[in-house]
Design a protein around this motif. Structure first.
Motif, PDB file in Angstrom:
ATOM      1  N   ASP A  20      35.498  43.309  48.303  1.00  9.26           N
ATOM      2  CA  ASP A  20      36.647  43.412  47.411  1.00  9.26           C
ATOM      3  C   ASP A  20      37.185  42.037  47.050  1.00  9.26           C
ATOM      4  N   VAL A  21      37.100  41.073  47.964  1.00  7.25           N
ATOM      5  CA  VAL A  21      37.587  39.717  47.697  1.00  7.25           C
ATOM      6  C   VAL A  21      36.641  38.999  46.744  1.00  7.25           C
ATOM      7  N   CYS A  61      41.972  47.869  36.257  1.00  7.24           N
ATOM      8  CA  CYS A  61      41.373  47.049  37.308  1.00  7.24           C
ATOM      9  C   CYS A  61      40.511  45.983  36.649  1.00  7.24           C
ATOM     10  N   ARG A  62      40.029  45.067  37.441  1.00  3.27           N
ATOM     11  CA  ARG A  62      39.225  43.979  36.888  1.00  3.27           C
ATOM     12  C   ARG A  62      38.017  44.504  36.128  1.00  3.27           C
ATOM     13  N   PRO A  80      38.678  47.156  43.061  1.00  3.22           N
ATOM     14  CA  PRO A  80      39.815  47.794  43.707  1.00  3.22           C
ATOM     15  C   PRO A  80      39.430  48.422  45.040  1.00  3.22           C
ATOM     16  N   GLY A 113      36.261  41.291  43.396  1.00  3.55           N
ATOM     17  CA  GLY A 113      37.504  41.628  42.723  1.00  3.55           C
ATOM     18  C   GLY A 113      37.628  43.105  42.389  1.00  3.55           C
ATOM     19  N   THR A 147      49.781  43.100  43.950  1.00  7.26           N
ATOM     20  CA  THR A 147      48.412  43.359  44.411  1.00  7.26           C
ATOM     21  C   THR A 147      48.141  44.796  44.850  1.00  7.26           C
ATOM     22  N   ASP A 148      49.166  45.568  45.190  1.00  5.05           N
ATOM     23  CA  ASP A 148      48.902  46.926  45.658  1.00  5.05           C
ATOM     24  C   ASP A 148      50.012  47.895  45.276  1.00  5.05           C
ATOM     25  N   GLU A 155      44.629  48.809  45.892  1.00  7.68           N
ATOM     26  CA  GLU A 155      44.752  47.361  46.023  1.00  7.68           C
ATOM     27  C   GLU A 155      43.893  46.703  44.948  1.00  7.68           C
ATOM     28  N   ASN A 156      44.223  45.483  44.587  1.00 10.54           N
ATOM     29  CA  ASN A 156      43.467  44.685  43.605  1.00 10.54           C
ATOM     30  C   ASN A 156      43.490  45.298  42.211  1.00 10.54           C
ATOM     31  N   TYR A 157      44.631  45.730  41.748  1.00 10.75           N
ATOM     32  CA  TYR A 157      44.733  46.264  40.392  1.00 10.75           C
ATOM     33  C   TYR A 157      45.340  45.195  39.492  1.00 10.75           C
ATOM     34  N   ARG A 158      45.227  45.386  38.188  1.00 10.58           N
ATOM     35  CA  ARG A 158      45.757  44.412  37.230  1.00 10.58           C
ATOM     36  C   ARG A 158      47.007  44.897  36.499  1.00 10.58           C
TER      37      ARG A 158
END
Length: 97
Positions: free
Chosen positions: A25-26, A61-62, A31, A29, A81-82, A44-47
Motif C-alpha cells: 500500500d505504501v 483513490c490513486r 487503498p 499507493g 489519509t483515512d 486508507e490512502n484515498y484522495r
C-alpha cells in the motif's frame, strides 16, 4: 505508449515492494480497505470524496474509485489519509480507469 509505461511502472513498483519487503500500500499507493461485517468500512490512502448520500459513497483513490452501496450510510470521520463509513453495507465495488 503512455499505457505501456504505466503498466511497466506498476510492475516495477510491485517487484520493488516484494524485493524490499515494504508494504504494497505504501509503495503502490493503493487503498487499504477494512470491512467489519456489514456495519463498517475503513478506507486508507484515498484522495477524495466524489459522492456522498445515504445510499452511496464514492471515493476517489490513486488508481480508480471505490463505491460503497447500502442504507443509512454515514462518514463517521475522515482525515487526509483515512475514513470510517458506518451504516448497513450492502455492496463494495472497485472501478479502475
Amino acid at each position: 505508449m503512455k499505457r505501456s509505461r504505466e503498466k511497466e511502472s506498476g510492475t516495477l513498483r510491485t517487484r520493488m515492494a516484494q524485493a524490499t519487503d515494504l508494504p504494497k500500500d505504501v509503495v503502490l499507493g493503493v487503498p487499504v480497505i477494512t470491512i467489519t461485517g456489514s456495519l463498517e468500512v475503513s478506507v486508507e490512502n484515498y484522495r477524495g470524496i466524489l459522492d456522498y448520500t445515504k445510499e452511496q459513497i464514492r471515493i476517489l483513490c490513486r488508481k480508480g474509485e471505490v463505491r460503497i452501496l447500502g442504507r443509512d450510510l454515514e462518514i463517521a470521520y475522515y482525515t487526509n489519509t483515512d475514513m470510517k463509513i458506518t451504516g448497513y453495507i450492502r455492496k463494495l465495488e472497485f472501478t479502475h480507469p
